[in-house]
Design a protein around this motif. Structure first.
Motif, PDB file in Angstrom:
ATOM      1  N   ASN A  18       0.824  -1.205   0.000  1.00  0.00           N
ATOM      2  CA  ASN A  18       0.000   0.000   0.000  1.00  0.00           C
ATOM      3  C   ASN A  18       0.864   1.264   0.000  1.00  0.00           C
ATOM      4  OD1 ASN A  18      -1.349  -2.314   1.124  1.00  0.00           O
ATOM      5  ND2 ASN A  18      -3.077  -0.999   1.582  1.00  0.00           N
ATOM      6  N   ALA A  19       1.944   1.238   0.791  1.00  0.00           N
ATOM      7  CA  ALA A  19       2.841   2.394   0.831  1.00  0.00           C
ATOM      8  C   ALA A  19       3.494   2.610  -0.529  1.00  0.00           C
ATOM      9  CB  ALA A  19       3.901   2.209   1.918  1.00  0.00           C
ATOM     10  N   GLU A  20       3.884   1.524  -1.171  1.00  0.00           N
ATOM     11  CA  GLU A  20       4.476   1.613  -2.514  1.00  0.00           C
ATOM     12  C   GLU A  20       3.476   2.230  -3.494  1.00  0.00           C
ATOM     13  OE1 GLU A  20       5.702  -1.642  -5.847  1.00  0.00           O
ATOM     14  OE2 GLU A  20       6.606  -1.904  -3.866  1.00  0.00           O
ATOM     15  N   TYR A  21       2.219   1.826  -3.375  1.00  0.00           N
ATOM     16  CA  TYR A  21       1.170   2.341  -4.248  1.00  0.00           C
ATOM     17  C   TYR A  21       1.067   3.862  -4.137  1.00  0.00           C
ATOM     18  CZ  TYR A  21      -3.653   3.390  -5.744  1.00  0.00           C
ATOM     19  OH  TYR A  21      -4.751   3.940  -6.333  1.00  0.00           O
ATOM     20  N   PHE A  22       1.023   4.379  -2.902  1.00  0.00           N
ATOM     21  CA  PHE A  22       0.876   5.820  -2.729  1.00  0.00           C
ATOM     22  C   PHE A  22       2.137   6.578  -3.133  1.00  0.00           C
ATOM     23  CE2 PHE A  22      -2.655   4.513   0.041  1.00  0.00           C
ATOM     24  CZ  PHE A  22      -3.646   5.319  -0.479  1.00  0.00           C
ATOM     25  N   LEU A  23       3.310   6.040  -2.800  1.00  0.00           N
ATOM     26  CA  LEU A  23       4.548   6.697  -3.213  1.00  0.00           C
ATOM     27  C   LEU A  23       4.631   6.763  -4.741  1.00  0.00           C
ATOM     28  CD1 LEU A  23       7.037   5.073  -0.667  1.00  0.00           C
ATOM     29  CD2 LEU A  23       6.345   7.483  -0.719  1.00  0.00           C
ATOM     30  N   GLY A  24       4.238   5.687  -5.394  1.00  0.00           N
ATOM     31  CA  GLY A  24       4.284   5.659  -6.853  1.00  0.00           C
ATOM     32  C   GLY A  24       3.224   6.519  -7.505  1.00  0.00           C
ATOM     33  N   THR A  25       2.035   6.534  -6.920  1.00  0.00           N
ATOM     34  CA  THR A  25       0.922   7.300  -7.488  1.00  0.00           C
ATOM     35  C   THR A  25       1.197   8.794  -7.436  1.00  0.00           C
ATOM     36  OG1 THR A  25      -0.700   5.592  -6.945  1.00  0.00           O
ATOM     37  CG2 THR A  25      -1.532   7.830  -7.249  1.00  0.00           C
ATOM     38  N   TYR A  26       1.577   9.293  -6.264  1.00  0.00           N
ATOM     39  CA  TYR A  26       1.774  10.733  -6.126  1.00  0.00           C
ATOM     40  C   TYR A  26       3.137  11.165  -6.641  1.00  0.00           C
ATOM     41  CZ  TYR A  26      -2.474  10.192  -3.445  1.00  0.00           C
ATOM     42  OH  TYR A  26      -3.749   9.873  -3.070  1.00  0.00           O
ATOM     43  N   GLY A  27       4.125  10.283  -6.554  1.00  0.00           N
ATOM     44  CA  GLY A  27       5.430  10.612  -7.125  1.00  0.00           C
ATOM     45  C   GLY A  27       5.350  10.864  -8.621  1.00  0.00           C
ATOM     46  N   ALA A  28       4.611  10.006  -9.328  1.00  0.00           N
ATOM     47  CA  ALA A  28       4.479  10.172 -10.778  1.00  0.00           C
ATOM     48  C   ALA A  28       3.790  11.484 -11.126  1.00  0.00           C
ATOM     49  CB  ALA A  28       3.717   8.990 -11.368  1.00  0.00           C
ATOM     50  N   LEU A  29       2.782  11.873 -10.339  1.00  0.00           N
ATOM     51  CA  LEU A  29       2.062  13.116 -10.618  1.00  0.00           C
ATOM     52  C   LEU A  29       2.945  14.347 -10.481  1.00  0.00           C
ATOM     53  CD1 LEU A  29      -1.328  12.376  -8.823  1.00  0.00           C
ATOM     54  CD2 LEU A  29      -0.961  12.589 -11.296  1.00  0.00           C
ATOM     55  N   LYS A  30       3.890  14.306  -9.526  1.00  0.00           N
ATOM     56  CA  LYS A  30       4.748  15.482  -9.297  1.00  0.00           C
ATOM     57  C   LYS A  30       5.564  15.842 -10.541  1.00  0.00           C
ATOM     58  CE  LYS A  30       3.500  15.341  -4.947  1.00  0.00           C
ATOM     59  NZ  LYS A  30       2.452  16.235  -4.432  1.00  0.00           N
ATOM     60  N   LYS A  31       5.873  14.845 -11.346  1.00  0.00           N
ATOM     61  CA  LYS A  31       6.646  15.134 -12.552  1.00  0.00           C
ATOM     62  C   LYS A  31       5.851  16.021 -13.514  1.00  0.00           C
ATOM     63  CE  LYS A  31       9.781  13.048 -15.863  1.00  0.00           C
ATOM     64  NZ  LYS A  31      10.469  11.809 -16.295  1.00  0.00           N
TER      65      LYS A  31
END
Length: 307
Positions: free
Chosen positions: A224-237
Motif C-alpha cells: 500500500n505504501a508503494e502504491y501511494f509513493l508511486g501514485t503521487y510521485g508520478a504526478l509530481k513530474k
C-alpha cells in the motif's frame, strides 16, 4: 464494432502507478484533436497536485472525493466536457444515468475520442474505446493494459457499482495565461485542504504518511505504501514539467525537487527492505524534503495569485 486504436503508449508514467484518472485523461486527450494539451491537462486540471490518504493506507483513498468536480477541473485546463455520475444512495437514478452515459460514450467515440470511465476492468478509471450496438457491448482498455468487451448493461454496476463517465467535447477559448492562473489556484486550494474529501488531503498527507516511517508498527513496508509513493510521485513530474513550459522557473525548480524526493522514496520502498530502520529513515528524510519544498511552493503559488 466501432473501435478506436488507443493504447497507454506515450503517457509518461515514471513509477508505473500514475493515478488512473490522470493517466486515462492524458491518453484520451493525446488521442484526440486536442493532443497538444495531453501532458498539460494533468497539471491544469489540478491532478498533478492532488493527494488523498487514509490513516491505514487503503488504496481506495484515491477514489474518495467529489467525482462531480471532474468536469469543472478538466474544463479549467481549456477543454470542454460532458459528465454523468451516479453514486451511493442514488439507486433510483441507476437506469436513467446509465442510459445517458451510454449515449455520451457513443457520441464521444463517434467524434474519435475515447471516454473516461470508472471500473471498466478493475475498480479504477480506464478508457472505453469502442461500441457495438448489435452486440450491446463496449470495447474497453483497462489501466492494466488489458482490452476486453463489456456489456452496456453492466456499466456502473461492476465490482464497485458506481457510475462516472467523462467525455471530451471540444476545446474552449480560454487563454494560456488564464489557464496558468487557474492552475495555481486549483493547486493551492487542494494543497491547503479546501477540496472535499473524507481522508487527509493535500499537504495533510505528509504527516499521515510520515508516521508510517517514523513510528513503529506502521504500514511503511506494505505494498500500500508503494502504491501511494508511486501514485503521487508520478504526478509530481507533471507539475514541474508544466511550470517549465509556462516559464515559472522557481516553481519548476521546487517541484523538480519534490518529484525527485518522491521518486527516490518510491525506488527505496520498491527495491529495499522498508521494514528496516535504516531504509525507513531514508524514506522519511526524502518525504520531509518534499514536504518542505511543497509548502514553499504553496506559499509562492498563493502569492502569484493574490489579488
Amino acid at each position: 464494432m466501432k473501435k478506436l486504436s488507443i493504447t497507454w503508449q506515450g503517457v509518461e508514467d515514471p513509477t508505473g502507478y500514475l493515478f488512473s484518472l490522470a493517466k486515462s485523461l492524458s491518453a484520451a486527450v493525446q488521442n484526440s484533436p486536442y493532443a497538444e494539451l495531453a501532458e498539460d491537462i494533468v497539471a491544469t486540471s489540478g491532478f498533478a497536485f492532488r493527494m488523498w490518504l487514509s490513516a491505514d493506507l487503503c488504496p481506495s483513498a484515491t477514489s474518495i472525493w467529489s467525482w462531480d468536480d471532474q468536469k469543472k477541473w478538466v474544463e479549467s485546463g481549456g477543454l470542454l466536457c460532458d459528465y454523468v455520475g451516479r453514486y451511493w444512495g442514488q439507486e433510483d437514478q441507476e437506469e436513467p444515468q446509465r442510459l445517458k452515459a451510454i449515449e455520451l460514450i457513443k457520441e464521444s467515440i463517434d467524434r474519435g475520442v475515447a471516454a473516461i470511465s470508472w471500473d471498466i476492468g478493475v475498480p479504477e478509471w480506464g478508457l472505453i474505446i469502442g461500441y457495438d450496438d448489435a452486440a450491446q457491448a463496449f470495447s474497453t482498455l483497462s489501466i492494466t493494459g488489458e482490452t476486453a468487451e463489456m456489456p452496456y448493461s453492466v456499466l456502473g454496476k461492476r465490482e464497485l457499482p458506481l457510475l462516472s463517465v467523462l467525455t471530451l467535447t471540444g476545446r474552449s477559448d480560454k487563454s494560456p495565461e488564464a489557464i496558468r492562473t487557474d492552475t495555481l489556484k486549483l493547486a493551492v486550494s487542494h494543497l491547503k485542504g479546501e477540496e472535499s474529501c473524507e481522508n487527509a488531503k493535500g499537504l495533510e498527507v505528509y504527516p499521515v504518511l510520515l508516521k508510517h516511517y517514523e513510528e513503529e508498527g506502521g504500514y511503511g513496508a506494505s505494498w500500500n505504501a508503494e502504491y501511494f509513493l508511486g501514485t503521487y510521485g508520478a504526478l509530481k513530474k507533471y507539475a514541474y514539467k508544466y511550470f517549465e513550459k509556462v516559464e515559472l522557473p522557481e516553481l519548476a525548480d521546487l517541484y523538480r525537487s519534490v518529484y525527485k524526493a518522491w521518486q527516490e522514496a518510491f525506488t527505496l520502498k520498491k527495491n529495499e527492505d522498508a521494514s528496516t530502520p535504516e531504509v525507513r529513515r531514508k524514506i522519511a528524510a526524502l518525504l520531509h524534503t518534499a514536504y518542505e519544498k511543497e509548502q514553499e511552493a504553496v506559499g509562492l503559488m498563493a502569492s502569484l495569485t493574490a489579488s
